[in-house]
Design an enzyme around this catalytic site. Structure first.
Site, PDB file in Angstrom:
ATOM      1  N   THR A   1     -12.589  -5.430  14.902  1.00  0.00           N
ATOM      2  CA  THR A   1     -13.044  -5.674  13.529  1.00  0.00           C
ATOM      3  C   THR A   1     -13.763  -7.015  13.516  1.00  0.00           C
ATOM      4  O   THR A   1     -13.334  -7.954  14.200  1.00  0.00           O
ATOM      5  CB  THR A   1     -11.887  -5.696  12.503  1.00  0.00           C
ATOM      6  OG1 THR A   1     -12.347  -6.342  11.307  1.00  0.00           O
ATOM      7  CG2 THR A   1     -10.657  -6.443  12.982  1.00  0.00           C
TER       8      THR A   1
ATOM      9  N   ASP B   1     -13.636  -9.030  11.273  1.00  0.00           N
ATOM     10  CA  ASP B   1     -12.903  -9.976  10.411  1.00  0.00           C
ATOM     11  C   ASP B   1     -11.977 -10.945  11.160  1.00  0.00           C
ATOM     12  O   ASP B   1     -11.543 -11.942  10.594  1.00  0.00           O
ATOM     13  CB  ASP B   1     -12.046  -9.204   9.388  1.00  0.00           C
ATOM     14  CG  ASP B   1     -12.878  -8.283   8.512  1.00  0.00           C
ATOM     15  OD1 ASP B   1     -14.084  -8.531   8.365  1.00  0.00           O
ATOM     16  OD2 ASP B   1     -12.319  -7.302   7.978  1.00  0.00           O
TER      17      ASP B   1
ATOM     18  N   ARG C   1     -13.294  -9.497   4.532  1.00  0.00           N
ATOM     19  CA  ARG C   1     -12.294  -8.891   3.655  1.00  0.00           C
ATOM     20  C   ARG C   1     -11.470 -10.006   3.019  1.00  0.00           C
ATOM     21  O   ARG C   1     -12.053 -10.910   2.454  1.00  0.00           O
ATOM     22  CB  ARG C   1     -11.410  -7.913   4.442  1.00  0.00           C
ATOM     23  CG  ARG C   1     -10.831  -6.822   3.552  1.00  0.00           C
ATOM     24  CD  ARG C   1      -9.964  -5.880   4.332  1.00  0.00           C
ATOM     25  NE  ARG C   1     -10.761  -4.974   5.107  1.00  0.00           N
ATOM     26  CZ  ARG C   1     -10.611  -3.657   5.101  1.00  0.00           C
ATOM     27  NH1 ARG C   1      -9.694  -3.120   4.342  1.00  0.00           N
ATOM     28  NH2 ARG C   1     -11.354  -2.888   5.852  1.00  0.00           N
TER      29      ARG C   1
ATOM     30  N   ARG D   1     -12.922   6.109   7.059  1.00  0.00           N
ATOM     31  CA  ARG D   1     -11.605   5.833   6.509  1.00  0.00           C
ATOM     32  C   ARG D   1     -11.038   7.198   6.109  1.00  0.00           C
ATOM     33  O   ARG D   1     -11.772   8.050   5.619  1.00  0.00           O
ATOM     34  CB  ARG D   1     -11.727   4.856   5.351  1.00  0.00           C
ATOM     35  CG  ARG D   1     -12.306   3.515   5.869  1.00  0.00           C
ATOM     36  CD  ARG D   1     -11.925   2.330   5.027  1.00  0.00           C
ATOM     37  NE  ARG D   1     -12.081   1.092   5.787  1.00  0.00           N
ATOM     38  CZ  ARG D   1     -13.182   0.343   5.809  1.00  0.00           C
ATOM     39  NH1 ARG D   1     -14.236   0.696   5.136  1.00  0.00           N
ATOM     40  NH2 ARG D   1     -13.206  -0.759   6.520  1.00  0.00           N
TER      41      ARG D   1
ATOM     42  N   ASP E   1      -8.909 -10.628  11.745  1.00  0.00           N
ATOM     43  CA  ASP E   1      -7.749 -10.813  10.861  1.00  0.00           C
ATOM     44  C   ASP E   1      -6.482 -10.121  11.373  1.00  0.00           C
ATOM     45  O   ASP E   1      -5.578  -9.815  10.595  1.00  0.00           O
ATOM     46  CB  ASP E   1      -8.089 -10.302   9.447  1.00  0.00           C
ATOM     47  CG  ASP E   1      -8.448  -8.823   9.439  1.00  0.00           C
ATOM     48  OD1 ASP E   1      -8.659  -8.241  10.515  1.00  0.00           O
ATOM     49  OD2 ASP E   1      -8.520  -8.244   8.337  1.00  0.00           O
TER      50      ASP E   1
ATOM     51  N   GLY F   1     -13.741  -0.164   9.545  1.00  0.00           N
ATOM     52  CA  GLY F   1     -15.120  -0.671   9.637  1.00  0.00           C
ATOM     53  C   GLY F   1     -15.553  -0.763  11.092  1.00  0.00           C
ATOM     54  O   GLY F   1     -14.765  -1.165  11.943  1.00  0.00           O
TER      55      GLY F   1
ATOM     56  N   ASP G   1      -6.065  -3.619  11.411  1.00  0.00           N
ATOM     57  CA  ASP G   1      -4.621  -3.372  11.276  1.00  0.00           C
ATOM     58  C   ASP G   1      -4.295  -2.144  10.433  1.00  0.00           C
ATOM     59  O   ASP G   1      -3.226  -1.550  10.604  1.00  0.00           O
ATOM     60  CB  ASP G   1      -3.823  -4.612  10.857  1.00  0.00           C
ATOM     61  CG  ASP G   1      -4.382  -5.289   9.653  1.00  0.00           C
ATOM     62  OD1 ASP G   1      -5.294  -4.708   9.042  1.00  0.00           O
ATOM     63  OD2 ASP G   1      -3.895  -6.376   9.317  1.00  0.00           O
TER      64      ASP G   1
HETATM   65  P1  ADP Z   1      -9.048  -1.339   9.400  1.00  0.00           P
HETATM   66  O1  ADP Z   1      -8.482  -0.537  10.521  1.00  0.00           O
HETATM   67  O2  ADP Z   1     -10.381  -1.932   9.740  1.00  0.00           O
HETATM   68  O3  ADP Z   1      -8.060  -2.353   8.858  1.00  0.00           O
HETATM   69  P2  ADP Z   1      -8.572   0.369   7.079  1.00  0.00           P
HETATM   70  O4  ADP Z   1      -7.526  -0.515   6.474  1.00  0.00           O
HETATM   71  O5  ADP Z   1      -9.591   0.942   6.147  1.00  0.00           O
HETATM   72  O6  ADP Z   1      -9.422  -0.348   8.219  1.00  0.00           O
HETATM   73  O7  ADP Z   1      -7.820   1.564   7.821  1.00  0.00           O
HETATM   74  C1  ADP Z   1      -8.549   2.538   8.560  1.00  0.00           C
HETATM   75  C2  ADP Z   1      -7.824   3.853   8.492  1.00  0.00           C
HETATM   76  O8  ADP Z   1      -6.547   3.734   9.098  1.00  0.00           O
HETATM   77  C3  ADP Z   1      -7.555   4.385   7.097  1.00  0.00           C
HETATM   78  O9  ADP Z   1      -8.646   5.039   6.519  1.00  0.00           O
HETATM   79  C4  ADP Z   1      -6.442   5.372   7.373  1.00  0.00           C
HETATM   80  O10 ADP Z   1      -6.937   6.550   7.958  1.00  0.00           O
HETATM   81  C5  ADP Z   1      -5.642   4.622   8.440  1.00  0.00           C
HETATM   82  N1  ADP Z   1      -4.573   3.854   7.774  1.00  0.00           N
HETATM   83  C6  ADP Z   1      -4.676   2.687   7.103  1.00  0.00           C
HETATM   84  N2  ADP Z   1      -3.493   2.307   6.590  1.00  0.00           N
HETATM   85  C7  ADP Z   1      -2.606   3.269   6.941  1.00  0.00           C
HETATM   86  C8  ADP Z   1      -1.211   3.475   6.701  1.00  0.00           C
HETATM   87  N3  ADP Z   1      -0.485   2.592   6.002  1.00  0.00           N
HETATM   88  N4  ADP Z   1      -0.636   4.583   7.219  1.00  0.00           N
HETATM   89  C9  ADP Z   1      -1.365   5.467   7.938  1.00  0.00           C
HETATM   90  N5  ADP Z   1      -2.676   5.335   8.182  1.00  0.00           N
HETATM   91  C10 ADP Z   1      -3.293   4.256   7.701  1.00  0.00           C
HETATM   92  O1  F6P Z   2     -13.323  -4.846   7.879  1.00  0.00           O
HETATM   93  C1  F6P Z   2     -14.686  -5.034   8.117  1.00  0.00           C
HETATM   94  C2  F6P Z   2     -15.429  -5.130   6.819  1.00  0.00           C
HETATM   95  O2  F6P Z   2     -16.806  -5.256   7.105  1.00  0.00           O
HETATM   96  C3  F6P Z   2     -14.983  -6.258   5.894  1.00  0.00           C
HETATM   97  O3  F6P Z   2     -15.491  -7.503   6.285  1.00  0.00           O
HETATM   98  C4  F6P Z   2     -15.491  -5.760   4.570  1.00  0.00           C
HETATM   99  O4  F6P Z   2     -14.741  -6.299   3.502  1.00  0.00           O
HETATM  100  C5  F6P Z   2     -15.269  -4.287   4.669  1.00  0.00           C
HETATM  101  O5  F6P Z   2     -15.243  -3.964   6.050  1.00  0.00           O
HETATM  102  C6  F6P Z   2     -16.309  -3.449   3.987  1.00  0.00           C
HETATM  103  O6  F6P Z   2     -15.926  -2.133   4.086  1.00  0.00           O
HETATM  104  P1  F6P Z   2     -16.822  -0.887   3.659  1.00  0.00           P
HETATM  105  O7  F6P Z   2     -17.576  -0.465   4.885  1.00  0.00           O
HETATM  106  O8  F6P Z   2     -15.828   0.149   3.253  1.00  0.00           O
HETATM  107  O9  F6P Z   2     -17.722  -1.329   2.563  1.00  0.00           O
END
Ligand code: ADP
Ligand code: F6P
Length: 324
Positions: free
Chosen positions: A128, A130, A174, A75, A132, A14, A106
């Site tokens: 982020t 969040d 989240r 993503r 978090d 995000g 993360d």
């Molecule tokens: P955030 O970084 O905000 O926590 P996401 O959890 O959606 O957001 O992760 C963002 C991107 O990071 C994912 O779309 C993917 O490309 C990569 N990613 C997430 N988890 C993994 C994982 N376990 N292994 C490898 N890449 C990951």
């Molecule tokens: O991680 C940031 C965030 O805005 C969260 O607060 C929310 O749950 C999520 O992303 C929403 O994600 P998406 O853009 O995939 O709807």
């Protein structure tokens, strides 16, 4: 690790206000050190597809104050498979990228850890709304999102007060209740509901409102974290039925992710960006830049991912004792 010659930057997950300020700081501090910088578009997708742009000093002008991310974000499910990571490594070789800075949450750090394990030194910057990320007391974008929530709830409060109503406001985060907790404190919400703290509808919502009514209060704000997955419109109907106070729900949604970054986020992003470049310049990869006890430090990316963030129960209890 050898001294880095070309740094790639990507924003992932995000978006968060302040990502552009971090990007600007990375480009500027790397270029003045004689390091080439390239931007990778749309998170790990750009790394897999080779969607890469050259970045120079002026390419990041006029973005410090802008929300969103100039590099776009996405993503990328493909990157969760080893085959996706291998394709990314190929792209790094093709473009001469020998260090990557990942700005994200993360999930994005997990991707960076996978890349690191394949020999591409990565540095993570927490970005982020969040807040978090366990290893860091602060993530870029959190403060701006709080300011936005506060501004919106202040407006909701005006109409809630003039109608003697109860307003339920769902905020993002989240699974984490940090946005709800801190915005709830800032707007003086009578009730803050988060996933981290189980609640009893009768005792923690209805009895609390009824107690407060007896002290003369006539309008109420309830901040609900999205992690609870409540249907806030249904929730509003229950509250109205049990209290006889007209109750309305608002889901703030994506407005919380946009907007010009606050001063705090611009400063934090700039410091973290410059710090990340210094790490790669010194030959230090596989790290995450984090804020701990008001100081910027760096820790191992795998250690960072293994950490758990404990919720601030003291602040939550304090809010309950003040917001009555
Ligand atoms: P955030 O970084 O905000 O926590 P996401 O959890 O959606 O957001 O992760 C963002 C991107 O990071 C994912 O779309 C993917 O490309 C990569 N990613 C997430 N988890 C993994 C994982 N376990 N292994 C490898 N890449 C990951
Ligand atoms: O991680 C940031 C965030 O805005 C969260 O607060 C929310 O749950 C999520 O992303 C929403 O994600 P998406 O853009 O995939 O709807």
């Amino acid at each position: 690790m050898n001294k880095v010659k070309t740094i790639g930057i990507l924003t992932s997950g995000g978006d968060a206000p302040g990502m552009n300020a971090a990007l600007r700081a990375i480009v500027r501090s790397a270029v003045v050190k004689g390091i080439r910088v390239v931007g990778i578009k749309r998170g790990y997708n750009g790394l897999i597809k080779g969607d890469i742009i050259e970045l120079d000093l002026r390419s990041v002008s006029d973005i410090i104050h802008k929300g969103g991310t100039y590099l776009y974000t996405a993503r990328c499910l493909e990157f969760k498979d080893e085959a996706g990571v291998d394709l990314a490594v190929e792209t790094c070789k093709k473009f001469g990228i020998d260090g990557i800075i990942v700005i994200g949450g993360d999930g994005s750090f997990r991707g960076a850890a996978d890349l690191s394990a394949k020999g591409i030194p990565c540095v993570g910057i927490p970005g982020t709304i969040d807040n978090d990320i366990a290893a860091s007391d602060y993530t870029i974008g959190f403060n701006t999102a709080l300011e936005t929530i506060c501004e919106c709830v202040d407006k909701i409060r005006d109409t809630s007060q003039s109608h003697d109503r109860c307003s339920i406001v769902e905020v993002m985060g989240r699974d984490a209740g940090w946005l709800a907790l801190e915005s709830g404190i800032a707007v003086g919400a009578t009730i803050i509901l988060v996933k981290e703290i189980p609640f009893d509808f009768q005792k923690d919502v209805i009895d609390r409102i009824n107690r407060t009514i007896k002290t003369g209060k006539k309008h109420f704000i309830i901040v609900v974290s999205e992690g609870l997955e409540l249907d806030v419109n249904e929730f509003a109907k229950h509250v109205e039925r049990e209290t006889n106070i007209v109750t309305r729900a608002t889901v703030l949604g994506y407005i919380q992710r946009g907007g010009s970054p606050s001063v705090m986020d611009r400063v934090m992003a700039t410091k973290m960006g410059a710090y990340a470049v210094n790490l790669l310049e010194k030959g230090k990869g596989n790290r995450v830049v984090v804020m701990q006890k008001n100081k910027l430090v760096d820790i191992d990316i795998f250690d960072a991912l293994a950490m758990k963030k404990e919720f601030d129960f003291d602040a939550y209890n304090m809010a309950n004792s003040v917001n009555i």
